[in-house]
Scaffold this motif. Structure first.
Motif, mmCIF file in Angstrom:
data_model
loop_
_atom_site.group_PDB
_atom_site.id
_atom_site.type_symbol
_atom_site.label_atom_id
_atom_site.label_comp_id
_atom_site.label_asym_id
_atom_site.label_seq_id
_atom_site.Cartn_x
_atom_site.Cartn_y
_atom_site.Cartn_z
ATOM 1 N N ASN A 183 56.946 -21.898 -59.623
ATOM 2 C CA ASN A 183 57.290 -20.836 -58.668
ATOM 3 C C ASN A 183 56.506 -20.969 -57.357
ATOM 4 O O ASN A 183 56.202 -19.968 -56.713
ATOM 5 C CB ASN A 183 57.018 -19.461 -59.290
ATOM 6 N N ILE A 184 56.191 -22.190 -56.955
ATOM 7 C CA ILE A 184 55.369 -22.444 -55.760
ATOM 8 C C ILE A 184 56.209 -22.220 -54.493
ATOM 9 O O ILE A 184 57.332 -22.730 -54.389
ATOM 10 C CB ILE A 184 54.785 -23.875 -55.803
ATOM 11 N N GLU A 185 55.653 -21.470 -53.532
ATOM 12 C CA GLU A 185 56.362 -21.154 -52.286
ATOM 13 C C GLU A 185 55.715 -21.803 -51.067
ATOM 14 O O GLU A 185 56.287 -21.748 -49.972
ATOM 15 C CB GLU A 185 56.411 -19.638 -52.085
ATOM 16 N N ARG A 186 54.542 -22.390 -51.279
ATOM 17 C CA ARG A 186 53.818 -22.939 -50.121
ATOM 18 C C ARG A 186 52.958 -24.125 -50.560
ATOM 19 O O ARG A 186 52.380 -24.108 -51.634
ATOM 20 C CB ARG A 186 52.924 -21.842 -49.540
ATOM 21 N N ILE A 187 52.863 -25.164 -49.715
ATOM 22 C CA ILE A 187 52.013 -26.322 -50.009
ATOM 23 C C ILE A 187 50.637 -26.046 -49.401
ATOM 24 O O ILE A 187 50.521 -25.871 -48.175
ATOM 25 C CB ILE A 187 52.607 -27.626 -49.429
ATOM 26 N N GLU A 188 49.616 -26.020 -50.260
ATOM 27 C CA GLU A 188 48.270 -25.673 -49.778
ATOM 28 C C GLU A 188 47.208 -26.151 -50.767
ATOM 29 O O GLU A 188 47.511 -26.548 -51.890
ATOM 30 C CB GLU A 188 48.151 -24.146 -49.580
ATOM 31 N N ASN A 189 45.956 -26.105 -50.319
ATOM 32 C CA ASN A 189 44.762 -26.372 -51.140
ATOM 33 C C ASN A 189 44.731 -27.772 -51.759
ATOM 34 O O ASN A 189 44.195 -27.963 -52.851
ATOM 35 C CB ASN A 189 44.630 -25.323 -52.257
ATOM 36 N N LEU A 190 45.314 -28.756 -51.083
ATOM 37 C CA LEU A 190 45.289 -30.136 -51.582
ATOM 38 C C LEU A 190 44.483 -31.068 -50.666
ATOM 39 O O LEU A 190 44.483 -32.289 -50.866
ATOM 40 C CB LEU A 190 46.717 -30.672 -51.728
ATOM 41 N N GLU A 191 43.796 -30.502 -49.679
ATOM 42 C CA GLU A 191 43.050 -31.330 -48.727
ATOM 43 C C GLU A 191 41.920 -32.103 -49.411
ATOM 44 O O GLU A 191 41.585 -33.217 -49.002
ATOM 45 C CB GLU A 191 42.442 -30.448 -47.612
ATOM 46 N N GLY A 192 41.324 -31.525 -50.457
ATOM 47 C CA GLY A 192 40.201 -32.183 -51.155
ATOM 48 C C GLY A 192 40.612 -33.327 -52.059
ATOM 49 O O GLY A 192 39.770 -34.121 -52.494
ATOM 50 N N CYS A 193 41.905 -33.435 -52.378
ATOM 51 C CA CYS A 193 42.396 -34.523 -53.255
ATOM 52 C C CYS A 193 42.554 -35.789 -52.404
ATOM 53 O O CYS A 193 43.664 -36.140 -51.953
ATOM 54 C CB CYS A 193 43.714 -34.141 -53.905
ATOM 55 N N GLU A 194 41.431 -36.472 -52.188
ATOM 56 C CA GLU A 194 41.377 -37.583 -51.233
ATOM 57 C C GLU A 194 42.207 -38.795 -51.645
ATOM 58 O O GLU A 194 42.693 -39.538 -50.801
ATOM 59 C CB GLU A 194 39.912 -38.010 -51.033
ATOM 60 N N GLU A 195 42.371 -39.001 -52.966
ATOM 61 C CA GLU A 195 43.085 -40.192 -53.464
ATOM 62 C C GLU A 195 44.545 -39.908 -53.805
ATOM 63 O O GLU A 195 45.204 -40.742 -54.431
ATOM 64 C CB GLU A 195 42.372 -40.733 -54.715
ATOM 65 N N LEU A 196 45.055 -38.726 -53.443
ATOM 66 C CA LEU A 196 46.427 -38.347 -53.826
ATOM 67 C C LEU A 196 47.447 -39.320 -53.226
ATOM 68 O O LEU A 196 47.505 -39.495 -52.005
ATOM 69 C CB LEU A 196 46.711 -36.914 -53.362
#
Length: 460
Positions: free
Chosen positions: A77-90
């Protein structure tokens, strides 16, 4: 609400000997998770994380997973892309079939410089005019969008029209957010209406049943069946109304549907449990005191009457891997009862037995339960004993008559050792010989003849 628990993570880490601190890959799909938490504290070394088909409304508590390479949060049910800045190797992000309408939120992925693949299929933002151009122009590091490779010419073209496309996307976003606000208000209103309706139904049921319900039940037992039918019909109508009512596909409606299904499942489970409890009241002995034969566990068995040892043997084919602590054996003078995981096996015995002297054993190879029950009436087998003694004495006399010399030679005691006396043997033969007397001298003569005819041939 359901969340990520340590027990769930350990169960899903079987491939890593249930160790979670060194875990590199975990699958938490279809677990009805409504909040994403704890993983960044427990599993710092995660590289692959599967969270598809849950009820997660927001991407959170994964920013400290520095080694994370693949995140799958499809069907949430995700409505926004956020809080992934710390996942450096994504490198790969799967957001298929969510509710992302705020397309400008992809700008937060600019920090993820190693991101090569992005999936946004099935989100409302994919219907926006200029969706693909905006994503391609915003995320320069992307190589593939929605399983379609991004060519260099496509990126150049997208960058040329970027200001115009960006403005279009912002306008469509505003319209979508206004629509979402109306949908949320409508969902809250409907939810409140359903709660009020349920409360009214509960009050009416309590008001209808409380004053005269015990009398009605006692005087009219047939009414129970009618009430049951009425309830099932009412439930069917409620189900039909719920599923036929048109609703927009929103995170709220998806959550409501899931909770409705869960409520129905729990209600069914409660009914099954109550039915099981009712079934467990087995009548083992009737009101008149008659013991009934019963095999609820449906096990093979054999009842043997061992006349030689004056006992009855029951062989019950219990499952080999069943723990012995789950067996309860009760031997009574006229019957035997064995509880196998609480299910009774009862058998009326053909004769009365001694419960105190009975013995129960378990086979180590087959797992069968063998119960030996001595009979209460001790039978003395006199004839068999006499016949046995006669046979024994006959054997001794035959040994004495036929091999009397040899028997005496084999005597261990040196005081009893002596050479055979020929006269004694003849006398014994005359005294203990069986059959007609005429036959005895014939045998002797035959022996004498053989002795006379004997010739010592040295060549032979």
């Amino acid at each position: 609400f359901p969340a990520v628990t340590e027990d769930l993570v350990r169960r899903r880490a079987e491939h890593n000997n249930c160790e979670i601190f060194s875990l590199e890959e975990i699958s938490l799909h279809q677990q009805d998770i409504e909040k994403l938490e704890h993983l960044e504290k427990w599993c710092r070394n995660l590289k692959i994380l599967y969270l598809q088909n849950n009820l997660i409304p927001k991407i959170e508590n994964v920013g400290k997973l520095k080694k994370l390479e693949y995140l799958n949060v499809a069907l949430n049910n995700i409505e926004r892309i956020e809080n992934l800045e710390g996942c450096e190797e994504l490198k790969k992000l799967d957001l298929t079939a969510n509710f992302i309408g705020e397309l400008s939120s992809i700008e937060s992925l600019k920090c993820n410089i190693h991101l090569k693949e992005l999936f946004l299929v099935g989100n409302p933002c994919t219907a926006f005019d200029g969706y693909r151009q905006f994503v391609v122009a915003t995320l320069h590091q992307l190589k593939c969008l929605d399983s379609k490779e991004i060519e260099r010419s496509e990126r150049i073209k997208a960058l040329q029209n970027y200001p115009e496309v960006k403005w279009k996307i912002r306008e469509q976003e505003r319209a979508y957010l206004l629509k979402r606000a109306r949908e949320k208000e409508e969902a809250q209103r409907k939810m409140q209406e359903r709660k009020d309706e349920k409360q009214k139904q509960m009050d009416s049921k309590l008001g209808f049943d409380s004053p005269d319900s015990p009398q009605k039940k006692s005087n009219h037992p047939e009414g129970d069946g009618e009430q049951e039918r009425y309830r099932t019909a009412e439930n069917d109508d409620e189900d039909r109304k719920f599923w036929e009512e048109p609703t927009p596909y929103t995170p709220e409606s998806r959550l409501e549907t899931h909770r409705y299904i869960e409520e129905k499942r729990r209600a069914k489970d409660n009914i099954r449990e109550s039915q099981k409890r009712e079934k467990t009241a087995w009548t083992l002995v009737t009101a008149e005191g008659k013991v009934l034969n019963m095999n609820v566990p449906k096990l093979h068995f054999s009842l043997k009457d061992d006349e030689e040892n004056n006992q009855i043997i029951l062989d019950l084919a219990v499952y080999r891997h069943l723990d012995t602590s789950l067996l309860d054996v009760d031997v009574q003078p006229t019957y035997i009862r064995v509880l196998v995981k609480g299910k009774p096996f009862q058998l009326v015995l053909p004769e009365e037995v001694k419960p105190d002297n009975s013995c129960a054993k378990r086979s180590q190879t087959t797992g069968h339960l063998v119960v030996t029950m001595p009979k209460a009436k001790e039978i003395i087998l006199a004839k068999q004993k006499v016949s046995a003694s006669i046979k024994h004495s006959d054997c001794n006399t035959q040994q004495k008559t036929t091999r009397s010399g040899q028997v005496e030679k084999l005597e261990v005691d040196p005081s009893k050792y002596s050479f055979p006396d020929v006269t004694k043997i003849i006398q014994e033969k005359e005294r203990t010989g069986q059959g007609p007397i005429k036959l005895q001298p014939q045998k002797v003569t035959d022996v004498k003849k053989s002795c006379v005819d004997f010739e010592n041939d040295e060549d032979v």
